[in-house]
Design an enzyme around this catalytic site. Structure first.
Site, short mmCIF file in Angstrom:
data_model
loop_
_atom_site.label_atom_id
_atom_site.label_comp_id
_atom_site.label_asym_id
_atom_site.label_seq_id
_atom_site.Cartn_x
_atom_site.Cartn_y
_atom_site.Cartn_z
N SER A 133 5.64 -10.36 13.15
CA SER A 133 4.27 -10.87 13.14
C SER A 133 3.27 -9.74 13.31
O SER A 133 3.53 -8.78 14.01
CB SER A 133 4.05 -11.90 14.25
OG SER A 133 2.68 -12.28 14.25
N LYS A 170 9.77 -17.28 15.80
CA LYS A 170 8.67 -16.89 14.88
C LYS A 170 8.02 -18.14 14.30
O LYS A 170 6.81 -18.21 14.14
CB LYS A 170 9.22 -16.00 13.76
CG LYS A 170 8.20 -15.67 12.67
CD LYS A 170 7.06 -14.79 13.15
CE LYS A 170 5.79 -14.81 12.36
NZ LYS A 170 5.80 -14.50 10.96
N HIS A 202 5.88 -19.50 16.97
CA HIS A 202 4.72 -18.59 17.04
C HIS A 202 3.68 -19.01 16.00
O HIS A 202 2.49 -19.15 16.29
CB HIS A 202 5.19 -17.16 16.79
CG HIS A 202 4.11 -16.16 16.51
ND1 HIS A 202 3.43 -16.12 15.32
CD2 HIS A 202 3.56 -15.18 17.27
CE1 HIS A 202 2.52 -15.17 15.35
NE2 HIS A 202 2.58 -14.58 16.53
N ASN A 203 4.13 -19.24 14.79
CA ASN A 203 3.20 -19.61 13.73
C ASN A 203 2.58 -20.98 13.98
O ASN A 203 1.41 -21.21 13.69
CB ASN A 203 3.89 -19.60 12.36
CG ASN A 203 4.11 -18.19 11.87
OD1 ASN A 203 4.06 -17.24 12.65
ND2 ASN A 203 4.36 -18.02 10.58
N GLU A 226 0.00 -20.54 16.44
CA GLU A 226 -1.09 -19.86 15.71
C GLU A 226 -1.95 -20.88 14.93
O GLU A 226 -3.18 -20.79 14.96
CB GLU A 226 -0.44 -18.85 14.76
CG GLU A 226 -1.35 -18.07 13.87
CD GLU A 226 -0.54 -17.20 12.90
OE1 GLU A 226 0.32 -16.42 13.35
OE2 GLU A 226 -0.75 -17.33 11.68
P1 NDP Z 1 4.27 -10.50 -1.05
O1 NDP Z 1 4.11 -11.63 -1.98
O2 NDP Z 1 3.17 -9.52 -0.90
O3 NDP Z 1 5.59 -9.70 -1.41
C1 NDP Z 1 6.76 -10.36 -1.72
C2 NDP Z 1 7.83 -9.35 -2.07
O4 NDP Z 1 9.01 -10.08 -2.40
C3 NDP Z 1 7.46 -8.49 -3.28
O5 NDP Z 1 7.96 -7.19 -3.12
C4 NDP Z 1 8.20 -9.22 -4.40
O6 NDP Z 1 8.52 -8.40 -5.49
C5 NDP Z 1 9.47 -9.63 -3.68
N1 NDP Z 1 10.13 -10.72 -4.37
C6 NDP Z 1 9.64 -11.93 -4.68
N2 NDP Z 1 10.58 -12.66 -5.31
C7 NDP Z 1 11.68 -11.89 -5.40
C8 NDP Z 1 12.98 -12.06 -5.92
N3 NDP Z 1 13.32 -13.21 -6.50
N4 NDP Z 1 13.86 -11.04 -5.84
C9 NDP Z 1 13.51 -9.87 -5.25
N5 NDP Z 1 12.30 -9.64 -4.72
C10 NDP Z 1 11.40 -10.64 -4.80
O7 NDP Z 1 4.63 -11.17 0.36
P2 NDP Z 1 4.51 -10.60 1.84
O8 NDP Z 1 4.80 -9.15 1.87
O9 NDP Z 1 3.27 -11.11 2.46
O10 NDP Z 1 5.70 -11.40 2.56
C11 NDP Z 1 7.06 -11.04 2.43
C12 NDP Z 1 7.86 -11.89 3.41
O11 NDP Z 1 7.37 -11.64 4.71
C13 NDP Z 1 7.72 -13.37 3.18
O12 NDP Z 1 8.93 -14.00 3.51
C14 NDP Z 1 6.66 -13.78 4.17
O13 NDP Z 1 6.76 -15.12 4.55
C15 NDP Z 1 6.97 -12.86 5.32
N6 NDP Z 1 5.87 -12.55 6.22
C16 NDP Z 1 4.60 -12.35 5.76
C17 NDP Z 1 3.58 -12.07 6.65
C18 NDP Z 1 2.19 -11.82 6.19
O14 NDP Z 1 1.30 -11.73 7.05
N7 NDP Z 1 1.94 -11.68 4.90
C19 NDP Z 1 3.85 -11.94 8.10
C20 NDP Z 1 5.23 -12.07 8.45
C21 NDP Z 1 6.19 -12.39 7.54
P3 NDP Z 1 7.49 -8.26 -6.72
O15 NDP Z 1 6.39 -7.39 -6.20
O16 NDP Z 1 8.32 -7.62 -7.74
O17 NDP Z 1 7.04 -9.63 -7.06
#
Ligand code: NDP
Length: 623
Positions: A292, A347, A350-351, A354
């Protein structure tokens, strides 16, 4: 974590001096034999055939550690048995050390020694070395049966391998990778290849940020996995759900037994347990971790909540502890939560908490805006002032900031469509709470408030609005109401965690969970610090006098806030649920007796009687 100090370790006769000297030559570093650092008393003892004890070794280890610190910039290779974890910890004081472990069984070492004319070791002495040996977890491990040349090749290969892998360079993944790189970890980064849209993402990311001095980027999965030292530690920061399952099935064929996959996405805790079991059957460790802090937290230090098999957690925590936020005492906001999916469970809660914390602030805003007729800047002032005192929280801080943001003469807040999105964790918390019989009513209310905001545009109902006036609250009365409602929200959330801990035998430490939420995460606050202290001695927040006293004295303000908002026709579902909860747990009125009578009337479900403490069931023929 590569640096220039190497310690080649193993039992006597494992060949550490030979390998140490060869490795030093291969790396163009000085070689130092640990035995040369023994003080005269130790040498005398050994010459007399008396084994050294831990006390004898302390001075020797300190001397070696001082030498390693002295040489850490130029580099050196030491040979030193370092049989116990405590010895290795001493050797690592103020210096990063790469341990190279020459591994073999008792019989293998014994046979080796028997072949050597110049080296005799009584079997009992060798056995005592094996008894003392605690195998290192994060060392470069090589079989001592290999030829010295092969051992050097293998070590050199492993030295050039990266220590940590990360998959998914989206918002969170990129920031976590930069955080890891800033902490001097060598990294292999992978992002999937999608023709035309996702090409060379990892390489481009590495080129974009200067901190990636020791990182390589891949879009070929096998090459990515092969770039990592074993046991591999691979952090997944990708879309949760079926995408994670599909990715696991793609990467696992390239991995080896003992490697660890860490899922940092917002996965459901039941999926994490299923994946742990699924991969365990293949010899691969799986760790689920809550993360988080959003993009900024991931970069500067998030709160990290890992759970899973203990052996795997031991391998990955040195990395996670290093990149986590620090609490007020400078301890990492990362703790080993427990087994199974407990990290993802907390987590999720937590959400959920939140969601309610955000909604409470939205409802306080509504009162200031629509009852007290203040503009966003004035409301921001109040929030800013509150944030200097006991109501301090990250969400209050950012809400104070976002209220003042303008586009030209207009507040951006007034340009944003009144329609809230969600990604599902509030829904999971609500479903889980209802399944476990825990009244997390404020989380549910906050979730449903978001749902209502998405459907309200479908209705054109012009409902009548009366103009009944109600006493306007002072700013301090509003603060009191807000404080009490937050206490109820936290009590409900932690009750859900406590119940899950009991249901699944997770033995969660609520104080420690609250502590790692005091910084880095979205719900960090002054209240969370107090909660961490309360849970050191109490099981329930409502059993703490400090909590109860505030609720008792300020509930009147919560009620006044609700009445004032309701009289202005404001929807305040989290505040009213906080008030309903407090009224519901009071003893002065009874309503569940009516429910029980109704249930017994139509379904013969029976009821218990006030005058019979045995808990016996009664049934009445009602007609
Ligand atoms: P993004 O959408 O910014 O990034 C997602 C990532 O996953 C990208 O690198 C994407 O690749 C990749 N991806 C998506 N589909 C596939 C697939 N089928 N195979 C391989 N890679 C894939 O999301 P976030 O970075 O925000 O979130 C990532 C994870 O972290 C999620 O599970 C989210 O719930 C969790 N999270 C997010 C938070 C936040 O504040 N944003 C906080 C805590 C957890 P590509 O770029 O090629 O599409």
């Amino acid at each position: 974590m590569r640096n220039n100090i190497f310690i080649v370790m193993g039992v006597s006769g494992s060949g550490k001096s030979t390998i140490g000297a060869k490795l030093a030559a291969a790396l163009s570093l000085d070689f130092l034999d640990g035995d040369d650092f023994h003080p005269p008393e130790n040498i005398a003892k050994m010459a007399a055939g008396i084994p050294l004890d831990d006390a004898d070794r302390m001075g020797w280890l300190k001397k070696l550690n001082s030498k390693a610190i002295e040489l850490k910039n130029t580099g050196a290779v030491f040979a030193c048995s370092s049989l116990k974890e405590s010895y290795r910890q001493m050797l690592c004081n103020d210096v990063n050390v790469n341990f190279v472990y020459l591994k073999g069984t008792y019989q293998e070492v014994f046979d080796r020694l028997s072949l050597r004319k110049d080296h005799f070791m009584p079997p009992a002495l060798l056995k005592s070395q094996f008894d003392a040996l605690e195998e290192p977890k994060n060392a470069i491990t090589v079989s001592l049966l290999e030829s010295p040349e092969n051992i050097i090749i293998q070590i050199m290969q492993k030295i050039n391998k990266k220590s940590f892998g990360l998959v998914g360079l989206g918002v969170m993944g990129k920031s976590l990778a930069r955080n890891l790189a800033r902490n001097n970890f060598s990294l292999s980064l992978y992002n999937r290849y999608v023709q035309g849209s996702e090409e060379k993402i990892a390489e481009k990311t590495i080129a974009e940020y200067p901190e990636f001095v020791n990182a390589s980027g891949f879009e070929d999965l096998e090459a990515f996995v092969n770039d990592l030292e074993t046991p591999r530690k691979i952090f997944l920061m990708i879309k949760a759900g079926k995408e994670t399952d599909e990715f696991i099935d793609k990467i696992v064929p390239f991995m080896d037994k003992g490697d660890v996959l860490i899922d940092g996405g917002n996965s459901h805790f039941a999926d994490t347990k299923r994946r742990i079991d699924y991969l365990q059957a293949k010899g691969i460790f799986f760790v689920g971790t809550g993360v988080s802090g959003g993009e900024k937290g991931a970069l500067e230090g998030p709160s990290i909540m890992p759970s899973g098999p203990k052996e795997a957690l031991d391998l990955v925590t040195p990395f996670l502890m290093k990149i986590a936020a620090k609490d007020k005492d400078h301890n990492p906001c990362c703790a080993l939560i427990g087994p199974d999916g407990s990290g993802h469970f907390i987590k999720m809660v937590h959400n959920g908490v939140e969601y309610a914390e955000m909604q409470l602030l939205a409802e306080v805003y509504a009162y200031f805006r629509y009852v007290l007729k203040q503009n966003p800047e004035e409301i921001s002032e109040v929030f800013h002032t509150w944030n200097q005192g006991k109501l301090k929280s990250y969400l209050l801080e950012i809400t104070a900031k976002l209220l003042t943001k303008k586009e030209g003469d207009t507040y951006i807040i007034d340009q944003i469509l009144d329609k809230a999105g969600n990604k599902g964790t509030g829904n999971w918390t609500t479903v889980t709470a209802t399944e476990m019989g825990i009244p997390a009513t404020m989380i549910t209310a906050a979730l449903f408030a978001r749902y209502i905001s998405t459907i309200k545009h479908n209705y054109l109902l012009e409902l009548p609005s009366d103009s009944s006036e109600y006493k306007k609250l002072s700013i301090s009365e509003i603060a009191n109401a807000y404080e009490v409602a937050r206490m109820v929200n936290h009590q409900q959330g932690f009750e859900l965690i406590r119940t899950a801990s009991e249901t699944y035998n997770w033995e969660l430490n609520l104080s420690e969970i609250a502590r790692i939420w005091t910084n880095g995460c979205i719900i960090r606050s002054g209240l969370m610090e107090e909660i961490s202290t309360i849970f050191e001695i109490k099981k329930d927040l409502f059993a703490a006098e400090s909590f109860v006293d505030i609720i008792k004295s300020q509930k009147v303000d919560l009620k006044a806030f609700c009445m004032g908002s309701l009289s202005a026709d404001l929807p305040i579902p989290t505040f009213t649920n906080a008030l309903d909860f407090l009224n519901g747990i009071r003893n002065h009125t009874q309503t569940a007796n009516i429910i029980q009578a109704q249930r017994d009337f139509f379904g013969a479900h029976t009821y218990q009687r006030r005058n019979d403490p045995s808990g016996k069931s009664y049934h009445t023929i009602w007609e």
